[in-house]
Design a protein around this motif. Structure first.
Motif, short mmCIF file in Angstrom:
data_model
loop_
_atom_site.label_atom_id
_atom_site.label_comp_id
_atom_site.label_asym_id
_atom_site.label_seq_id
_atom_site.Cartn_x
_atom_site.Cartn_y
_atom_site.Cartn_z
N THR A 182 56.94 98.15 64.12
CA THR A 182 56.42 97.07 63.75
C THR A 182 55.09 96.95 63.02
OG1 THR A 182 57.41 96.37 66.12
CG2 THR A 182 55.10 95.02 65.34
N ILE A 183 54.36 97.90 63.09
CA ILE A 183 52.97 97.83 62.41
C ILE A 183 53.52 98.39 60.73
CG2 ILE A 183 51.35 99.20 63.94
CD1 ILE A 183 51.19 101.79 63.21
N LEU A 184 54.92 99.57 60.53
CA LEU A 184 55.52 99.42 59.49
C LEU A 184 55.94 98.61 58.50
CD1 LEU A 184 56.13 101.96 57.29
CD2 LEU A 184 57.95 101.94 58.48
N SER A 185 56.65 97.64 59.39
CA SER A 185 56.74 96.50 58.73
C SER A 185 55.81 95.00 59.00
CB SER A 185 58.08 96.48 60.33
OG SER A 185 57.22 95.12 60.96
N ARG A 186 54.81 95.23 58.97
CA ARG A 186 53.80 94.54 58.72
C ARG A 186 53.14 95.20 57.25
NH1 ARG A 186 51.68 93.32 64.53
NH2 ARG A 186 53.53 91.81 65.09
N GLY A 187 53.14 96.73 56.82
CA GLY A 187 52.77 96.89 56.31
C GLY A 187 50.47 97.53 56.72
N GLN A 188 51.24 97.53 57.71
CA GLN A 188 49.51 98.28 58.76
C GLN A 188 49.53 99.99 58.17
OE1 GLN A 188 50.19 95.99 62.19
NE2 GLN A 188 47.83 96.17 62.11
N VAL A 189 51.00 100.41 58.02
CA VAL A 189 50.70 102.05 57.89
C VAL A 189 51.67 102.24 56.85
CG1 VAL A 189 50.06 102.90 60.33
CG2 VAL A 189 52.68 102.07 59.46
N GLU A 190 51.70 103.14 55.98
CA GLU A 190 53.04 103.21 54.99
C GLU A 190 54.05 104.22 55.16
OE1 GLU A 190 50.30 102.72 50.54
OE2 GLU A 190 49.83 104.26 51.79
N VAL A 191 53.49 104.75 56.15
CA VAL A 191 54.33 106.50 56.80
C VAL A 191 54.67 105.86 57.83
CG1 VAL A 191 55.55 108.30 56.56
CG2 VAL A 191 53.91 107.37 54.50
N ILE A 192 55.82 106.29 58.92
CA ILE A 192 55.87 106.65 60.56
C ILE A 192 56.63 107.31 60.19
CG2 ILE A 192 55.50 104.53 60.95
CD1 ILE A 192 58.75 104.08 61.45
N THR A 193 57.10 108.86 61.73
CA THR A 193 57.90 109.63 61.84
C THR A 193 58.93 109.14 63.15
OG1 THR A 193 56.68 110.97 63.09
CG2 THR A 193 56.96 111.30 60.92
N GLY A 194 59.84 109.30 63.21
CA GLY A 194 61.15 109.49 64.31
C GLY A 194 62.34 109.39 64.34
N TYR A 195 62.47 109.51 65.37
CA TYR A 195 64.28 109.52 64.52
C TYR A 195 65.14 108.90 64.20
CZ TYR A 195 64.12 113.84 68.53
OH TYR A 195 64.02 114.97 68.78
N LEU A 196 66.09 109.09 63.39
CA LEU A 196 66.82 108.38 62.80
C LEU A 196 67.46 107.19 62.72
CD1 LEU A 196 68.09 108.06 59.93
CD2 LEU A 196 70.30 108.88 60.74
N ALA A 197 68.13 107.33 64.04
CA ALA A 197 68.43 105.77 64.43
C ALA A 197 67.82 104.68 65.26
CB ALA A 197 69.34 105.82 65.71
N SER A 198 66.54 105.42 66.04
CA SER A 198 65.35 104.85 66.64
C SER A 198 64.85 103.82 65.72
CB SER A 198 64.65 105.49 67.30
OG SER A 198 63.60 104.90 67.77
N GLY A 199 64.31 104.28 64.97
CA GLY A 199 63.63 104.12 62.99
C GLY A 199 64.12 103.08 62.63
N MET A 200 65.39 103.52 61.82
CA MET A 200 66.24 102.84 61.02
C MET A 200 66.80 100.92 62.28
SD MET A 200 66.66 102.85 58.15
CE MET A 200 68.02 102.05 56.58
N LEU A 201 67.15 101.30 62.87
CA LEU A 201 67.76 99.81 63.36
C LEU A 201 66.57 99.65 64.28
CD1 LEU A 201 70.48 99.32 63.29
CD2 LEU A 201 70.47 101.89 63.08
N SER A 202 66.01 99.65 64.57
CA SER A 202 64.79 98.78 65.04
C SER A 202 64.52 98.03 63.92
CB SER A 202 63.58 99.43 65.60
OG SER A 202 63.93 100.38 67.17
#
Length: 350
Positions: A182-202
């Motif tokens: 959510t905070i990546l989509s809103r531009g509150q942060v520029e980068v996140i880490t996570g697992y591929l399926a979790s991050g991409m589809l979320s």
């Protein structure tokens, strides 16, 4: 059930045929009360937990004489520390985090009994509009992830493999697992880490087009590490070997069904967690099955086994870059004796 009765049963069973009898057909399940299994998932009830939910909802665990409780997780790394607390019997944990815990604490909180992801699904996500397109572009940026995020824990290897200093070149901020994308989509942060399926589809669920997301998969940037495995506490392995074998049989059965009929598997997930977005979880399940689990090696040899020498190489790298107090032996972290036969583990069609 008392501990003495467990050991008595084990002695009689071993005398009748060794380990094969212990992990064979669940005759014992027909005459004994169900064995309770407190299972720690690595994440929320999303596509990644589908095989476990299918095994639960369709009664496959029950057929094996198991009373399984699935608990929502906060990251594959967090599963390892939760297992160390003694409050869970089995779980889905990050193998690299397991090695780190053992190396820094001198104890093995659980052993890997079935590998789910041969390669780490860890990745770095950014929006293309930020101009982040390669590892060097991360210098000076702030990355966000939950403290227990497996991708965050092993980021130093990604950094080292790509000419970055993991301490001085980037900054970190801890976020709640539910807010990361959510905070990546809103531009509150520029980068996140996570697992591929979790991050991409979320991110897609939040309305971010896949074409607007830049992904750097650790496995494609010099990080040769395994990912998640089913892990079991040493006490549970010792006291309930039949239950561990039964759990893996049920899970493998459910995984094979999930591969064969993905829409039906998502429908079962929906019945367990009504709040999921069926469309998104169907896409996520495809990504998990086809990219994270269904590697060429798994399609050829079956799911679940662990390459000990390769795992040791990964541990050695982790110990160096994460400054473990000691370097654990990969064999001490793994016990795959309870896997179903290879023929049953061929979950993808030929």
């Amino acid at each position: 059930m008392g501990t003495s009765s467990h050991f008595s049963l084990r002695r009689r069973t071993m005398a009748l045929g060794g380990l094969a009898a212990v992990i064979g057909a669940p005759i014992w399940a027909q005459t004994r009360a169900p064995v309770k299994v407190r299972f720690q998932c690595d994440w929320r009830f999303e596509a990644g937990t589908t095989p476990y939910v299918v095994a639960l909802k369709k009664g496959y665990f029950a057929e094996e004489g198991l009373d399984v409780t699935l608990n929502v997780g906060a990251g594959a790394s967090a599963t390892v520390t939760r297992m160390a607390s003694g409050n869970f019997d089995m779980g889905t944990g990050d193998l690299n985090s397991l090695a780190e815990f053992a190396g820094n604490n001198g104890v093995v909180p659980a052993k890997a009994v079935m590998l789910m992801y041969q390669n780490t699904p860890a990745a770095v996500f950014s929006l293309k509009k930020t101009g982040i397109a390669k590892p060097a572009d991360l210098r000076g940026r702030t990355l966000a992830a939950p403290a227990g995020d497996g991708a965050r824990r092993i980021f130093p290897l990604f950094a080292a493999a790509n000419g970055l200093n993991p301490v001085t070149d980037v900054n970190w901020t801890a976020v709640d697992p539910a807010m990361r994308e959510t905070i990546l989509s809103r531009g509150q942060v520029e980068v996140i880490t996570g697992y591929l399926a979790s991050g991409m589809l979320s991110l897609q669920r939040l309305g971010v087009a896949a074409s607007d997301v830049h992904v750097m998969k650790y496995a494609e940037y010099g990080v040769a590490l395994p990912g998640n495995a089913v892990i079991a506490s040493q006490n549970f392995l010792n006291e309930n070997p039949q239950a561990v074998a039964g759990f893996l049989r049920a899970l493998t059965r459910a995984l094979k069904e999930s591969v064969a009929d993905r829409a039906a598997a998502v429908a079962v997930l929906k019945s367990h967690e009504p709040l999921i977005d069926t469309r998104i979880e169907a896409l996520r399940l495809d990504l998990i099955l086809d990219q994270e689990i269904g590697t060429p090696a798994v399609r050829r040899d079956g799911v679940g086994d662990i390459d000990i020498p390769q795992f040791q190489k990964g541990i050695d790298s982790l110990a160096k870059f994460l400054a473990f107090k000691s370097t654990p032996d990969a064999k001490s972290l793994v016990d795959t004796r309870f896997l179903p036969p290879q023929a049953q583990r061929m979950v993808f069609p030929a």
